[in-house]
Write a protein that holds these residues in place. Structure first.
Motif: not given
Ligand SMILES: Nc1nc2c(ncn2[C@@H]2O[C@H](COP(=O)(O)OP(=O)(O)OP(=O)(O)O)[C@@H](O)[C@H]2O)c(=O)[nH]1
Ligand SMILES: [Mg+2]
Length: 240
Positions: A217-219, A42-44, A138-140, A72-74, A77-79, A98-101, A14-16, A212-214, A18-20
Motif C-alpha cells: 500500500e501507498s504511504k 526498515d522502520d519496524d 489524478r496522481r499524475k 519514531v517512524r519517518g 529520518r530513515s534516509y 523505493d522498494a515498491d518496484l 532502500v527505505p521500507t 505504479e506499485r502492484r 510494509n514492503e514484504r
Molecule cells: N523506512 C521507511 N520507509 C518508508 C516510510 N514511508 C514510506 N517508506 C518507503 O519509501 C518508499 C516510497 O514510499 P511509497 O509509499 O511507495 O510512496 P509513493 O511512491 O509516493 O506512493 P505510491 O505511489 O503509492 O507507491 C517505499 O519503499 C516505502 O516502503 C517510512 O516511514 N519509513
C-alpha cells in the motif's frame, strides 16, 4: 572510483515500510548487477519486512545489509540514518530508491553511468523519454503540480525534484549536513537537491519508466501532502 576495479562500487539505500512482498523481487533485480550492494532501512514494519530483509541479508552476506530502525517512524529520518551508514562503507556511489518496484532495478546501470559526469543523477519521469505507467490521471496531475510548485518556489532547475531514484557520488553526499535537515517525508528529497545545488553539485537527470506499485500500500498521507506545501518555503526562508 577505486583504481582496482573498472566498474564503480555501489550501495543502494532502500527505505521500507510494509514492503514484504516487493523486497525480495527488488533485491534479486539489484543483485544481478556486479558491484551493487543493498542497504535496507526498515522502520519496524508491522508486516514483517524486517524479517524478510534479515533473511535476504543472511542469504547474501556482504551484499545485503539491514538497518532495523525502532522508535519514531519517518521516511526522511530513515534516509538520514541509511545514508550516514552508507557513507561509512568504502563505496564510490550511493543510490536511493523505493522498494515498491516503481523504480526498476534494471534501469540502475543508466544512473550509475551518468554519475561519471554528475555529482547526483536523478532517475527522472519528466525529461524526454521518461514515463509513468499505471498512474491514474489524478496522481499524475498531483505529481506534475508538486514538481512545478517546488521548482517555482525553490528555483531548482531539475525537472523531477521529487523522484526518490537517485545516484550520488560519494563526495557530494558526504558534504551534505544531513543532521541539520529540517524536512521529513517526501520533502526530504527536495531538501537534498536544494542543498546539493546550493553547494555547487552538478545535477543530472536520466529518463526512467516509473511503474505504479502492484503489491503493498501507498504511504502517501494527508500530513505528507501538507508538509510538501510548506517545506519549499521553509527552505528558502532558511537561506535568507
Ligand atoms: N523506512 C521507511 N520507509 C518508508 C516510510 N514511508 C514510506 N517508506 C518507503 O519509501 C518508499 C516510497 O514510499 P511509497 O509509499 O511507495 O510512496 P509513493 O511512491 O509516493 O506512493 P505510491 O505511489 O503509492 O507507491 C517505499 O519503499 C516505502 O516502503 C517510512 O516511514 N519509513
Ligand atoms: Mg511508491
Amino acid at each position: 572510483m577505486t583504481a582496482a576495479s573498472s566498474s564503480p562500487s555501489v550501495l543502494v539505500v532502500v527505505p521500507t515500510y510494509n514492503e514484504r512482498d516487493n523486497l525480495p523481487l527488488l533485491a534479486a533485480g539489484l543483485l544481478k548487477h556486479p558491484g551493487v550492494r543493498v542497504l535496507v532501512v526498515d522502520d519496524d514494519s508491522p508486516d514483517g519486512t524486517g524479517a524478510v530483509a534479515h533473511e535476504l541479508a543472511e542469504e547474501n552476506r556482504g551484499r545485503v545489509r539491514l538497518l532495523h530502525r525502532r522508535g519514531v517512524r519517518g521516511l526522511g529520518r530513515s534516509y538520514v540514518d541509511g545514508l550516514k551508514l552508507a557513507l561509512t562503507e568504502p563505496v564510490d556511489l550511493i543510490c536511493q530508491m523505493d522498494a515498491d518496484l516503481s523504480h526498476d532495478p534494471a534501469q540502475l546501470p543508466r544512473l550509475i553511468a551518468a554519475a561519471a559526469h554528475s555529482d547526483v543523477v536523478i532517475g527522472s519521469r519528466y525529461v524526454p523519454g521518461g514515463q509513468i505507467v499505471n498512474w491514474p490521471m489524478r496522481r499524475k496531475l498531483l505529481s506534475r503540480f508538486a514538481n512545478m510548485y517546488v521548482r517555482t518556489v525553490t528555483r531548482l532547475s531539475a525537472r523531477d525534484c521529487t523522484s526518490g531514484y537517485r545516484c550520488w557520488r560519494r563526495d557530494a553526499l558526504a558534504s551534505m549536513p544531513l543532521d541539520r535537515f529540517i524536512s521529513d517525508g517526501y520533502s526530504f528529497l527536495v531538501e537534498m537537491l536544494y542543498v546539493a545545488e546550493r553547494r555547487g553539485s552538478r545535477i543530472g537527470e536520466v529518463p526512467i519508466t516509473f511503474v505504479e506499485r502492484r503489491l503493498g500500500e501507498s504511504k502517501l498521507s494527508k500530513a505528507v501532502l501538507v508538509e510538501s506545501v510548506i517545506a519549499p518555503w521553509r527552505l528558502i526562508a532558511r537561506d535568507r
